[in-house]
Write an enzyme that holds these catalytic residues in place. Structure first.
Site, short mmCIF file in Angstrom:
data_model
loop_
_atom_site.label_atom_id
_atom_site.label_comp_id
_atom_site.label_asym_id
_atom_site.label_seq_id
_atom_site.Cartn_x
_atom_site.Cartn_y
_atom_site.Cartn_z
CE1 TYR A 64 -3.10 -2.98 0.25
CE2 TYR A 64 -3.55 -2.43 2.54
CZ TYR A 64 -3.78 -3.23 1.43
OH TYR A 64 -4.69 -4.25 1.49
CE LYS B 111 3.92 -17.61 0.13
NZ LYS B 111 3.32 -18.83 0.64
CG ASP C 68 0.91 -19.53 2.67
OD1 ASP C 68 1.77 -19.41 3.57
OD2 ASP C 68 1.14 -20.11 1.60
CG ASP D 2 -6.33 -5.03 4.69
OD1 ASP D 2 -7.23 -4.96 5.53
OD2 ASP D 2 -6.46 -4.65 3.51
CG ASP E 278 -10.93 -7.97 7.07
OD1 ASP E 278 -10.47 -7.09 7.81
OD2 ASP E 278 -11.72 -7.73 6.14
C1 IPM Z 1 -8.61 -1.74 6.75
C2 IPM Z 1 -9.22 -1.47 5.41
C3 IPM Z 1 -8.36 -0.46 4.69
C4 IPM Z 1 -7.00 -1.06 4.54
C5 IPM Z 1 -8.85 0.02 3.33
C6 IPM Z 1 -10.26 0.53 3.36
C7 IPM Z 1 -7.93 1.03 2.75
O1 IPM Z 1 -9.35 -2.64 4.69
O2 IPM Z 1 -8.42 -0.79 7.53
O3 IPM Z 1 -8.30 -2.88 7.04
O4 IPM Z 1 -6.76 -1.78 3.60
O5 IPM Z 1 -6.20 -0.82 5.37
MG MG Z 2 -9.08 -4.37 5.88
#
Ligand code: IPM
Ligand code: MG
Length: 326
Positions: A116, A161, A193, A217, A221
């Site tokens: 990013y 990785k 992974d 990221d 999640d």
């Molecule tokens: C998060 C989100 C953000 C990220 C996006 C919306 C830019 O997915 O905070 O995890 O990738 O960091």
């Molecule tokens: Mg995210």
């Protein structure tokens, strides 16, 4: 001394869950100053600019930012303002605590570089994104993770990785060097992974996990599954300067926005991290206790199998919270 707190609900369910978190802060800290700001995609549609210089300046002059969520449409011309804010404010550590009975993991995600980094372009028949792993960027995130591990169970897992990416081989090399400079902690490296699967299968074995931006990221999640889903997970974006940013891990959720179904717990827990960061750990405990008491009173949002609306949950939560300030 009064603190200056920016309230930035943003888009979608950010507008539905941030107000109750902000109200909770105001109840516990009427002594702080709250500054609402407008930013995000809706703001872009109205004004042509998702993040004005003025709003950015207000953030830079604040002590903390309570952030909701913003919509980022996939487009080659629209840059994610969240990524921009993280870079502009130099919020290099994204801290994501995963807590559930028997589980206490903190994911430390590098927050300003990796995939990013924003260095990308399109060519005629391909698009390229540069994955940046710098020495300075790696040292500071590893130091942050190590310091955190020392205050916890002294175990650090490094997710990489490194077997296939030169940038991750470098991340690991620097990590080992940085760890060697400090008093001993237990550390292991796992390929990302396999790590994602293992965290889901054996969550109790993990303490602090540090990894690069996009891996963190995805991992966070996935790990949200362990504590009831994305509606539950807060995060702290911390940097070298005073203004840190606190936000739920979930996004603006356009699919349920406007239906009064969003779970405000992640937003309220983000406010709790904010309070902790500003030195009020007791306030953070009040917020969590009021969440637990709201559930005990039978109010759960739909993602948790209940049928309470966002408003119903929020009202009962504020009611439960008010007990602590009488
Ligand atoms: C998060 C989100 C953000 C990220 C996006 C919306 C830019 O997915 O905070 O995890 O990738 O960091
Ligand atoms: Mg995210």
């Amino acid at each position: 001394m009064t603190k200056r707190i920016v309230i930035a609900p943003g888009d979608g369910i950010g507008q539905e869950v941030t107000p109750v978190a902000a109200q909770a802060l105001e109840i516990l800290h009427p002594d702080w100053t709250y500054i609402p700001v407008v930013l995000g995609y809706e703001c872009y549609q109205k004004t042509g600019n998702p993040l004005s210089d003025n709003v950015l300046q207000i953030m830079k002059e604040s002590d903390a930012i309570l952030f909701g969520a913003i919509t980022t449409p996939p487009s080659k011309d629209y840059e994610s303002i969240l990524l921009r804010i993280r870079k502009e404010l130099n919020l290099y550590a994204n801290i994501r605590p995963i807590q559930a009975p028997g589980i206490d993991i903190t994911i430390v995600r590098e927050n300003t570089e990796g995939l990013y980094s924003g260095i990308e372009w399109r060519e005629k028949d391909r698009a390229c994104t540069v994955r940046v792993v710098s020495e300075a960027g790696t040292r500071r995130i590893i130091r942050h993770a190590v310091e955190l591990a020392k205050r916890r169970r002294r175990h650090l897992t490094i997710g990489t990785k490194a077997n296939v990416l030169a940038s991750d081989a470098y991340f690991y090399e620097i990590a080992l060097d940085e760890i060697s400079k400090t008093e001993p902690i237990v550390h292991t490296m796992k390929y990302i992974d396999a790590l994602v699967l293992d965290v889901i299968q054996h969550p109790t074995q993990y303490d602090v996990i540090v990894t690069t931006n996009m891996f963190g990221d995805i991992l966070s999640d996935a790990a949200a599954y362990l504590c009831g889903g994305l509606g539950m997970l807060p995060s702290a974006n911390i940097g070298s300067s005073q203004h840190s940013l606190f936000e739920p891990v979930h996004g603006s959720a356009p699919d349920i926005a406007g239906t009064n179904r969003a779970n405000p717990v992640a937003a309220i827990r983000s406010a709790a991290l904010l309070m902790q960061h500003l030195g009020d750990s007791q306030g953070a405990v009040y917020l969590e206790t009021a969440i637990q008491n709201t559930w005990k009173a039978g109010l759960k949002t739909q993602d948790l199998g209940g049928n309470a609306s966002t408003t119903e949950f929020s009202n009962e939560f504020l009611n439960q919270l008010s007990v602590f300030v009488q």
